[in-house]
Write a protein that holds these residues in place. Structure first.
Motif, PDB file in Angstrom:
ATOM      1  N   LYS A 290       1.243   3.990  -3.218  1.00  0.00           N
ATOM      2  CA  LYS A 290       0.569   5.259  -2.912  1.00  0.00           C
ATOM      3  C   LYS A 290       0.741   6.248  -4.060  1.00  0.00           C
ATOM      4  O   LYS A 290       1.834   6.449  -4.571  1.00  0.00           O
ATOM      5  CB  LYS A 290       1.144   5.847  -1.628  1.00  0.00           C
ATOM      6  CG  LYS A 290       0.313   6.934  -1.023  1.00  0.00           C
ATOM      7  CD  LYS A 290       0.918   7.369   0.293  1.00  0.00           C
ATOM      8  CE  LYS A 290      -0.160   7.352   1.342  1.00  0.00           C
ATOM      9  NZ  LYS A 290       0.330   7.628   2.666  1.00  0.00           N
TER      10      LYS A 290
ATOM     11  N   ALA B 196       0.832  -1.206   0.000  1.00  0.00           N
ATOM     12  CA  ALA B 196       0.000   0.000   0.000  1.00  0.00           C
ATOM     13  C   ALA B 196       0.869   1.259   0.000  1.00  0.00           C
ATOM     14  O   ALA B 196       0.590   2.208  -0.732  1.00  0.00           O
ATOM     15  CB  ALA B 196      -0.934  -0.003   1.204  1.00  0.00           C
TER      16      ALA B 196
ATOM     17  N   GLY C  37      -6.759  -0.762  -0.016  1.00  0.00           N
ATOM     18  CA  GLY C  37      -7.530  -0.649   1.210  1.00  0.00           C
ATOM     19  C   GLY C  37      -7.743  -1.986   1.876  1.00  0.00           C
ATOM     20  O   GLY C  37      -7.417  -3.035   1.323  1.00  0.00           O
TER      21      GLY C  37
ATOM     22  N   SER D 173      -5.123   2.870  -5.383  1.00  0.00           N
ATOM     23  CA  SER D 173      -5.655   2.885  -4.019  1.00  0.00           C
ATOM     24  C   SER D 173      -5.654   1.466  -3.484  1.00  0.00           C
ATOM     25  O   SER D 173      -6.079   0.540  -4.169  1.00  0.00           O
ATOM     26  CB  SER D 173      -7.081   3.428  -4.013  1.00  0.00           C
ATOM     27  OG  SER D 173      -7.090   4.761  -4.437  1.00  0.00           O
TER      28      SER D 173
END
Length: 70
Positions: A25, A21, A31, A29
């Protein structure tokens, strides 16, 4: 990643997932959804195993198999 706090594999992979993640960045995206707290969302997405990793583009789920429940 769809996960639960009780899932041993989820806990083991959390650091690597967080690294991905951070690396991605600004490009994509990334999550995570706690299925213990968001059961309705996980059920609506057909999550049956944890961890489940899926890709989405423009709000639509990628049809290919990635990891976890199809």
């Amino acid at each position: 990643m769809f996960h639960t706090p009780q899932c041993q594999q989820c806990r083991q992979g959390a650091q690597e997932y967080e690294s991905v993640a951070n690396t991605a960045k600004g490009v994509v995206s990334v999550g995570a959804v706690d299925c213990a707290d968001h059961r309705d969302l996980c059920a609506a997405q057909g999550v049956r195993r944890h961890p489940t990793i899926r890709l989405y583009a423009d709000g639509q789920r990628y049809a290919g198999y990635l990891y976890g429940a199809q």
